[in-house]
Design an enzyme around this catalytic site. Structure first.
Site, PDB file in Angstrom:
ATOM      1  N   GLU A  60       4.940  -6.239  -0.500  1.00  0.00           N
ATOM      2  CA  GLU A  60       4.583  -7.513   0.147  1.00  0.00           C
ATOM      3  C   GLU A  60       4.939  -8.725  -0.695  1.00  0.00           C
ATOM      4  OE1 GLU A  60       2.554  -4.882   0.156  1.00  0.00           O
ATOM      5  OE2 GLU A  60       2.147  -4.445   2.280  1.00  0.00           O
ATOM      6  N   HIS A 129      -8.951  -2.867   4.856  1.00  0.00           N
ATOM      7  CA  HIS A 129      -8.057  -3.164   5.978  1.00  0.00           C
ATOM      8  C   HIS A 129      -8.707  -4.064   7.017  1.00  0.00           C
ATOM      9  CE1 HIS A 129      -5.824   0.004   4.110  1.00  0.00           C
ATOM     10  NE2 HIS A 129      -4.877  -0.003   5.027  1.00  0.00           N
TER      11      HIS A 129
END
Lengths: 324, 368
Positions: A60, A129
């Protein structure tokens, strides 16, 4: 008007913008050959090819930074984070580089990127998450934050975000991807920063963004049917820019406000909105501003408890009844 | 460099270069005119005098913030900039004054930025670590160690995407090689074949921590091998050598988008920043003196150019006098320049707001 899925509305927005502007590229994990972890980009790789729809490794920091660097030279990357929770490993790129390069260069450089993906709890996946960082992003001058609550808004706002010359962080919701709304065939854009009254009401303002708007609409129904309370539901659509006028107009009409969001309460988006209301509409208030946020602990895994942790109809109704 | 790659370079006959590099890398220097050489030398001297002058201003209390001086490393900024063609770009970390001057930014705008003045290159909004000149293909000036490496990779991505024949020189320090963002960038560059050259300016200390104490495995550039990328170690004390070794890698990046890593060995005479109180504790005075005496890039290039008959004592003195005057004038210019007006706090935050496009509605700033 055709009913289409939230994910399809986004997909259509990407297809139209990829078609319109050669500089638009989609990058992210599993977005191309796999067709997207949540199928938001389904079919786009087949249609637009490797050059425009690009799979990345799980890096990322690098691919967010790469998108920012490319945007400085005029590319318009739409960067997918499989979850906004993963933005935390790209924090320096997104919050240091994307947000400040324009400022630190005295306006010489701009960063026309979109960073997007789901930011929500309620999916029974545990704390790592389930983050909802719209408050982090909105806290950061230089960034814009958009949280569409339905397919129509998702498409119109996404198209505006892609054409915007500043970094726009779009926070979607996995629980909305599979829901349908009416979306017209013809092209439309929704300006960023314009709230939308999703339900007119006279007694209390429920102010929300993202999926909480849907929860508020359900709560408004219960309030009407069970308690004869006529709630207005104001969808902020974006956190920064923020449609302060719409918030104040609604509160001035109903004289009561409950702020509903999925942030944790401390320094969550509701805290800022409450501050604005008390400052600018203090005399219009007949009751304290109340908030319904996610409960103030890391997101719990256990499903029934998580359902209680994030804002739900019962908690909204209960909170409204505390002040009305 | 991994051994076979020299062969690749030697046999790479394609060239889109304006300055013909030809088959033999050394030609990149042979083709330099007398004026080119004097410019290389002059720019190094200018950087050193600018840095000395900025240190002086700092010590006078006229500028604040961090000040990471480039003294000792001038050859790298000058050599890299001298190799840049129209579609080549450069990005670096916070020790950026030398690069800024080398790509053609003026001492005035650079000094005024240090002074926080409106005439600064970033209108006084960026400071020492954040110089930018996109019109000169210079993209900063970045304050976070390694944070610029994905950006440089993205610049290379954009070049390739736009089918431009150029490359990105992505500079970083020896401390940055231990940041994840850098290693992630290497992977992307190699995986996608991006025209980027990561240039590690190895001045041996990441702040106060020596390479030995911070980095496993040497040379640092060798990590490129894990990504099947070519790498090379260059003696940074020689402008010619940097140009000679870097040029073919840039040429190859321009021609077929091949990325690579070079490690240029150099040394900073001053502390990590001027606030570094331990600059002579984590390394010995003797070590610093040895570099100054035996490896100083300006002194060595000066000797070379005297030998070549390009420089004389008189021209050296003149160049130095001019550089000192330019730096002194820049400090005066900065000192006399206004601070940014109050309303500048809220410009350059958002493009759409500055340009009043009306595409954004609602409130964007939250000051009361």
């Amino acid at each position: 008007m055709p009913q289409i899925l939230y994910r399809k509305a986004l997909n259509d927005a990407f297809a139209e913008e990829l078609e319109r502007d050669e500089n638009v590229v989609l990058i992210g994990e599993e977005i191309a050959e796999y067709n997207g972890a949540y199928k938001v980009t389904e079919g786009l790789h087949a249609r637009f090819g490797d050059r425009r729809v690009i799979d990345t490794p799980i890096s990322e920091a690098a691919f967010c930074g790469l998108g920012i660097g490319a945007s400085m030279l005029g590319i318009r990357p739409v960067i997918e984070l499989m979850f906004w929770s993963f933005s935390y490993v790209a924090f320096d790129q997104l919050f240091n580089n994307a947000a400040t390069v324009r400022y630190m260069s005295g306006g010489l450089i701009n960063v026309p990127i979109v960073v997007r993906g789901p930011a929500n709890g309620g999916t029974n996946v545990g704390a790592t998450h389930s983050h909802t960082p719209e408050n982090f992003a909105a806290y950061t001058p230089g960034l814009k934050v958009v949280c569409p609550s339905n397919a129509y808004d998702a498409k119109g706002l996404m198209k505006s975000a892609i054409r915007d010359n500043d970094p726009v962080f779009v926070m979607e919701n996995t629980l909305l991807y599979g829901q349908k709304w009416e979306v017209p065939d013809e092209e439309y854009l929704i300006p960023i920063g314009k709230a939308d009254i999703k339900r007119e009401g006279a007694d209390i303002s429920l102010i929300a963004h993202g999926r909480c708007v849907i929860t508020c609409l359900e709560a408004a129904k219960v309030l009407e049917e069970d308690y004869e309370i006529d709630a207005e539901v104001l969808d902020l659509r974006s956190i920064r820019p923020l449609d302060q006028e719409a918030i104040l107009n609604s509160v001035r009409k109903t004289n009561r406000a409950v702020l509903v969001d999925e942030n944790k309460p401390f320094c969550g988006t509701g805290a800022q909105i409450a501050a604005i209301i008390q400052e600018h509409a203090f005399d219009d208030l007949d009751a304290p501003v109340k908030r319904v946020s996610s409960l103030d602990a890391p997101q719990i895994y256990s499903k029934p408890l998580e359902d209680e942790m994030i804002p739900n109809v019962q908690r909204i109704v209960r909170t409204v009844r505390e002040i009305l | 460099m991994s051994k076979n790659s020299n062969t690749t370079l030697e046999t790479d006959k394609k060239s889109g270069a304006k300055k013909q590099s030809g088959k033999k890398p050394a030609k990149i220097n042979a083709s330099l005119t007398r004026d080119d050489k004097i410019k290389l030398y002059r720019d190094m001297v200018r950087i050193r005098r600018f840095e000395e002058r900025s240190l002086h201003s700092y010590q006078q209390g006229r500028i604040g913030g961090f000040l990471h001086l480039y003294i000792g490393q001038e050859s790298i900024a000058v050599a890299t900039a001298s190799l840049m063609e129209d579609n080549d770009h450069l990005i670096t970390a916070y020790r950026d004054h030398g690069n800024a001057l080398s790509v053609g930014m003026t001492m005035n705008e650079c000094m005024a930025e240090l002074y926080g003045r409106f005439t600064g290159c970033s209108k006084g909004k960026g400071g020492s670590m954040h110089y930018f000149a996109p019109d000169k293909n210079f993209w900063g000036g970045h304050g976070i160690v390694g944070g610029q490496t994905p950006l440089g990779t993205g610049i290379a991505f954009a070049l390739k995407y736009k089918k431009l024949k150029g490359c990105c020189l992505c500079l970083l320090g020896d401390g940055a090689v231990n940041q994840g963002a850098y290693l992630e960038s290497l992977n992307l560059a190699a995986l996608w074949n991006l025209p980027v050259i990561y240039v590690i300016e190895n001045n041996r200390y990441s702040m106060g921590t020596s390479q030995k104490r911070s980095s496993a495995g040497a040379p640092l550039a060798r990590r490129a091998e894990s990504y099947d990328m070519d790498w090379e170690v260059i003696d940074g004390s020689s402008v010619y050598e940097i140009r000679e070794k870097l040029s073919p890698l840039m040429e190859r990046a321009r021609n077929d988008c091949t990325p690579s890593v070079v490690e240029i060995q150099t040394y900073r005479y001053r502390g990590h920043s001027v606030a570094d109180a331990n600059a002579e504790k984590y390394r010995s005075k003797k070590e610093i003196e040895d570099y100054k005496k035996n490896h100083d890039p300006i002194m060595l290039f000066e000797k070379t150019l005297i030998k070549e008959g390009v420089l004389t004592d008189a021209t050296i003195e003149e160049i130095d006098r001019e550089a000192k005057k330019e730096a002194t004038d820049a400090a005066k210019f900065a000192d006399e320049s206004p601070y940014p007006p109050q309303e500048e706090i809220f410009t350059d935050v958002y493009w759409e707001i500055d340009h009043r496009t009306g595409k954004n509605e609602g409130r964007i700033f939250f000051n009361d």
